[in-house]
Design a protein around this motif. Structure first.
Motif, PDB file in Angstrom:
ATOM      1  N   ILE A 192       0.522  -0.891   0.595  1.00 23.74           N
ATOM      2  CA  ILE A 192      -0.123   0.231  -0.126  1.00 23.74           C
ATOM      3  C   ILE A 192       0.889   1.245  -0.276  1.00 23.74           C
ATOM      4  O   ILE A 192       0.626   2.185  -0.707  1.00 23.74           O
ATOM      5  N   ALA A 193       1.879   1.181   0.971  1.00 24.78           N
ATOM      6  CA  ALA A 193       2.884   2.116   0.905  1.00 24.78           C
ATOM      7  C   ALA A 193       3.448   2.258  -0.532  1.00 24.78           C
ATOM      8  O   ALA A 193       3.600   3.524  -0.589  1.00 24.78           O
TER       9      ALA A 193
ATOM     10  N   ILE B 163       2.487   1.848  -3.307  1.00 26.80           N
ATOM     11  CA  ILE B 163       1.599   2.424  -4.462  1.00 26.80           C
ATOM     12  C   ILE B 163       1.502   3.606  -3.762  1.00 26.80           C
ATOM     13  O   ILE B 163       1.044   4.795  -4.892  1.00 26.80           O
ATOM     14  N   GLY B 164       1.118   4.164  -2.471  1.00 29.45           N
ATOM     15  CA  GLY B 164       0.714   5.939  -2.205  1.00 29.45           C
ATOM     16  C   GLY B 164       2.394   6.251  -2.978  1.00 29.45           C
ATOM     17  O   GLY B 164       1.795   7.892  -3.156  1.00 29.45           O
TER      18      GLY B 164
ATOM     19  N   MET C 208      -2.714   3.003   5.830  1.00 30.41           N
ATOM     20  CA  MET C 208      -1.739   2.584   7.317  1.00 30.41           C
ATOM     21  C   MET C 208      -1.140   3.249   8.129  1.00 30.41           C
ATOM     22  O   MET C 208      -0.961   2.624   9.328  1.00 30.41           O
TER      23      MET C 208
ATOM     24  N   ILE D 238       2.679   8.816   6.727  1.00 32.33           N
ATOM     25  CA  ILE D 238       2.629   7.439   7.056  1.00 32.33           C
ATOM     26  C   ILE D 238       4.120   6.972   7.982  1.00 32.33           C
ATOM     27  O   ILE D 238       4.373   6.254   8.596  1.00 32.33           O
TER      28      ILE D 238
ATOM     29  N   ALA E  24      -7.992   8.420  -2.947  1.00 26.96           N
ATOM     30  CA  ALA E  24      -6.333   7.229  -3.475  1.00 26.96           C
ATOM     31  C   ALA E  24      -6.295   7.507  -1.799  1.00 26.96           C
ATOM     32  O   ALA E  24      -5.150   6.824  -1.022  1.00 26.96           O
ATOM     33  N   PHE E  25      -5.293   8.695  -1.998  1.00 26.39           N
ATOM     34  CA  PHE E  25      -4.072   9.538  -0.917  1.00 26.39           C
ATOM     35  C   PHE E  25      -5.218   9.319   0.504  1.00 26.39           C
ATOM     36  O   PHE E  25      -4.394   8.521   1.648  1.00 26.39           O
TER      37      PHE E  25
ATOM     38  N   VAL F 297      -5.049   5.517   1.395  1.00 29.81           N
ATOM     39  CA  VAL F 297      -3.627   5.029   1.576  1.00 29.81           C
ATOM     40  C   VAL F 297      -3.416   5.353   2.873  1.00 29.81           C
ATOM     41  O   VAL F 297      -3.081   4.701   4.268  1.00 29.81           O
TER      42      VAL F 297
ATOM     43  N   SER G 230      -0.980  15.573  -0.634  1.00 26.67           N
ATOM     44  CA  SER G 230      -0.245  13.523  -0.723  1.00 26.67           C
ATOM     45  C   SER G 230       1.431  13.980  -0.151  1.00 26.67           C
ATOM     46  O   SER G 230       1.897  12.680   0.396  1.00 26.67           O
TER      47      SER G 230
END
Lengths: 77, 683
Positions: free
Chosen positions: B162-163, B165-166, B655, B556, B647-648, B651, B549
């Motif tokens: 996931i990270a 893709i982020g 997390m 994260i 999406a952001f 993500v 972002s």
């Protein structure tokens, strides 16, 4: 005479050292290691291996920096 | 007694800083010396470094001078090399210093100099520098692993994916918004366009020279390159004044955007030594030079700050970017206060070169403080301008029109008095046809820098030179980022697709290379083009998305730091990372929510989409669309932006979920569970 020479060098030493450090910093800012240090390192730790020549060393360093592998340049915003 | 006495100079420093800060905060009136801001910032940095970073080093991380760092253990003279801490500081600073800290504070100046100054100072001390420092430490303890790898190792494979893709999504938005800054700076500017175009042949020459003639002579070829660049700035004036050459370099935004997209593709498939590496030399050294020059300029010239401390635009009605002080100020100034991107740098080459882990404090925390100072200088450069000039330069044409008369009238009606003559005079002083509606930060910073530097060297005669010098250095810097970033994106895409099709991972495969590069370029090119045709200037929409972002990535990274502190059984001190994590989560999630659902069409993507689809249903055509079909495209863009925002947020929420899960697991465990290279004793 030699003694006078040595004392002049002693006085200049910090200056030479600072110049070398500035040069090394500038090189490392664009991701290039010091070739002489590399060659010295290989000679002392792996006497059986011949270090790369200067041109190959810089070529490889450039490719590695932008090549996506470990240590590739991740430019910041 | 002596121990107590050793604190005295620091207390004095703290008092000086507090006095300067109070002066900056409480001053009302015509103008205030920029030096007050500098003193407040420097005192804050020194005291925070002396006490807070020491506390983190000794109590929270317990840096161990006897720990053998990867550079010492794995020394190969190439990637792992024990490096002098001052040299490494330079390397790390050059890697984290980008265009971000120069642009964000300039945009944030619309709310006055005070909110930005306070956030930059508080943000860096408790969030930005903490993140950089701790991630550098974590990576050093793990053989210099990357952020993604550490997340996978400490929080599991799903969290890692996931990270990953982020990070890719963030890269795409970053590249689009930075390229947009360049487009905004070069539209209708033959001088600027010529000098930026000239960097390509100059870089190619440098590349060939250092490949075949004198390999490794970086200093020599960089000096040659810088001299050629300066010559191109001087010659640029001739181009701008020439009736035959000027039209060739006077381009529309759309054209420049397409050129940059094409350039991005070509530059990332040709060999690195030919274009990317030499441009990197030029932009790195130029940036360091420009930053030092600006610092000297501010200290010697001691300019007056003319922007009010706080403007009425804190209510969210500002022309530069929409949205109120909370949360949008904290999103706009990302780099300089806290930048998630730094977590990728701090887990890149620096941990492989660090000689002793105790130096992580100086390099991680210290370099970020320096970066923050760059942001403060950018804020000063924007604030020394007449506020009328600032708003005329940064407001979209939809609000102030396209003539000096209309712009002066509109800006004056907001309470920032300016005459059309002032605007045309400044444009001619900096060698441009117009300075109106040049949002994006770079031109404003360039005018501010030329204002300061021309008082240092050359006076009014050199204003145009300094302006174009500043534009060139920013454009060069950003284009290098676009080039290198597209490459990084390409590798990430290859890696992600490689999960399904393993052969795609082969970085030597020409097909995989071209396909992944094309995907990367199309992705950021889409957002870039969308920003260029936006009537509100694009920066308005894209910069907040980028800020969100970037701050989410920081959240994260800090979440990861928190998990590791719990795994090390240091939960007593976990507030050091929990506090900034929570603050960033509050800011980014609120901002994300507002970007989605805010009723004002200038803020919320969905209400903007509704406004256009409703108008289209009634058969109306709203600017910038010229047909019903274009109306449909604008609505689609809104949905894409909304999707990206979702999406952001998804993500970061995922997390958070993994973070909390691992924190509870760590609390239940009996001993230290962190995957440290050498396990440290528990509390």
């Amino acid at each position: 005479m030699r003694q006078a020479f040595a004392s002049v060098r002693m006085k200049l030493d910090p200056l030479v050292c600072a110049c070398r450090m500035a040069r090394q910093t500038a090189h490392l800012m664009v991701g290039l290691q010091d070739y002489d240090a590399y060659a010295a390192h290989v000679r002392t730790t792996h006497p059986d291996i011949e270090p790369m020549d200067r041109a190959t060393f810089y070529r490889q360093a450039t490719d590695r920096r932008y090549g996506g592998g470990p240590g590739s340049a991740f430019r910041c915003c | 007694m002596t121990a107590a006495r050793s604190h005295l100079p620091w207390i004095a420093l703290g008092l000086i800083g507090a006095f300067a800060l109070a002066t900056v905060a409480l001053h009302r009136g015509e103008s205030i010396g920029a030096l007050w801001i500098v003193v407040a910032a420097v005192c804050t940095y020194l005291v925070a470094y002396r006490y807070y970073s020491l506390f983190i080093a000794e109590k929270v991380l317990r840096l161990d001078p006897s720990y053998a760092t990867p550079a010492v253990r794995l020394n190969d003279g190439l990637d792992y090399v024990p490096t002098n801490k001052n040299v490494l500081f330079g390397h790390h600073f050059a890697a984290i210093a980008g265009a971000g800290p120069l642009v964000g504070p300039v945009l944030a100046a619309q709310m006055g100099y005070l909110p930005g100054t306070l956030w930059i100072l508080v943000g860096v001390v408790v969030a930005g520098a903490v993140q950089d420092f701790i991630i550098l430490f974590l990576s050093t303890r793990r053989d210099g692993r990357s952020l993604g790898d550490i997340i996978r190792q400490e929080m599991g494979a799903t969290a890692g994916l996931i990270a990953q893709i982020g990070i890719l999504l963030i890269m795409i938005i970053l590249l689009a918004v930075l390229a947009l800054v360049v487009v905004k700076a070069l539209v209708g500017s033959p001088w600027g366009m010529f000098t930026v175009a000239a960097t390509i042949p100059i870089a190619l020459f440098m590349g060939l020279y250092s490949r075949y003639l004198r390999p490794g002579r970086v200093g020599e070829i960089s000096v040659i390159g810088v001299v050629l660049l300066m010559a191109s700035i001087v010659y640029g004036q001739h181009v701008a004044e020439s009736p035959t050459l000027a039209p060739l370099f006077t381009l529309k935004g759309e054209t420049i955007a397409l050129l940059i997209i094409g350039y991005g593709f070509v530059a990332s498939v040709i060999p690195v030594w030919l274009l990317l590496a030499p441009r990197d030399y030029l932009s790195t050294f130029l940036k360091i030079g420009a930053v030092v020059g600006l610092a000297v300029g501010i200290l010697v010239v001691m300019p007056e700050v003319r922007m009010p401390a706080v403007t009425k635009f804190i209510d969210g009605t500002g022309p530069v970017f929409a949205g109120s002080l909370f949360p949008f100020l904290f999103i706009t100034i990302a780099c300089g206060a806290v930048s998630g991107f730094h977590s990728l740098i701090a887990s890149g080459t620096t941990p492989k070169l660090i000689e002793n882990e105790t130096q992580a404090r100086f390099i991680g925390y210290g370099a970020m403080l320096t970066e923050s100072f760059v942001a403060i200088m950018a804020l000063i450069a924007a604030s020394v301008l007449d506020p009328g000039i600032y708003f005329a330069m940064n407001s979209p044409a939809a609000l102030i029109g396209t003539t000096p008369e209309s712009a002066a009238a509109a800006v004056s009606s907001w309470g920032f008095l300016i005459t059309p003559q002032d605007l045309t005079l400044l444009a001619s002083q900096v060698g441009e046809n117009t300075i109106l509606s040049r949002a994006g930060g770079a031109p404003t910073l360039a005018v501010g820098m030329s204002h300061i530097l021309s008082q240092l060297i050359g006076g009014e005669a050199l204003m145009a030179f300094w302006y174009h010098f500043a534009i060139l250095f920013e454009a060069l810097f950003i284009l290098t980022t676009v080039d290198a970033g597209t490459r990084v994106c390409r590798f990430m895409i290859q890696d992600l697709i490689g999960n399904a099709v393993p052969s795609f991972r082969d970085t030597k495969s020409w097909t995989a290379n071209v396909i992944a590069t094309a995907i990367a370029v199309t992705a950021w090119g889409y957002f870039l083009y969308q920003g260029v045709v936006d009537p509100l200037g694009g920066i308005n929409t894209l910069w907040p998305l980028f800020g969100i972002s970037n701050q989410m990535l920081a959240a994260i990274a800090l979440m990861l730091c928190t998990v590791v502190l719990f795994k090390l059984k240091r939960e007593r001190y976990a507030w050091v990372t929990i506090v900034p994590t929570v603050w960033l989560l509050i800011c980014t999630l609120t901002a994300g929510w507002q970007k989605l659902f805010h009723p004002s069409p200038s803020i919320g993507f969905l209400s903007h989409a509704r406004k256009f689809s409703d108008a289209a249903a009634r058969g109306e055509v709203l600017a910038p669309a010229k047909s019903v079909e274009q109306m449909g495209r604008i609505v689609l863009n809104d949905y894409v932006n909304a999707g990206l925002t979702i999406a952001f947020m998804a993500v970061v929420l995922a997390m958070v979920f993994f973070g909390i899960k691992w924190i509870f697991a760590a609390l239940k465990a009996d001993g230290v569970t962190a995957n440290d290279a050498h396990v440290q004793p528990a509390e």
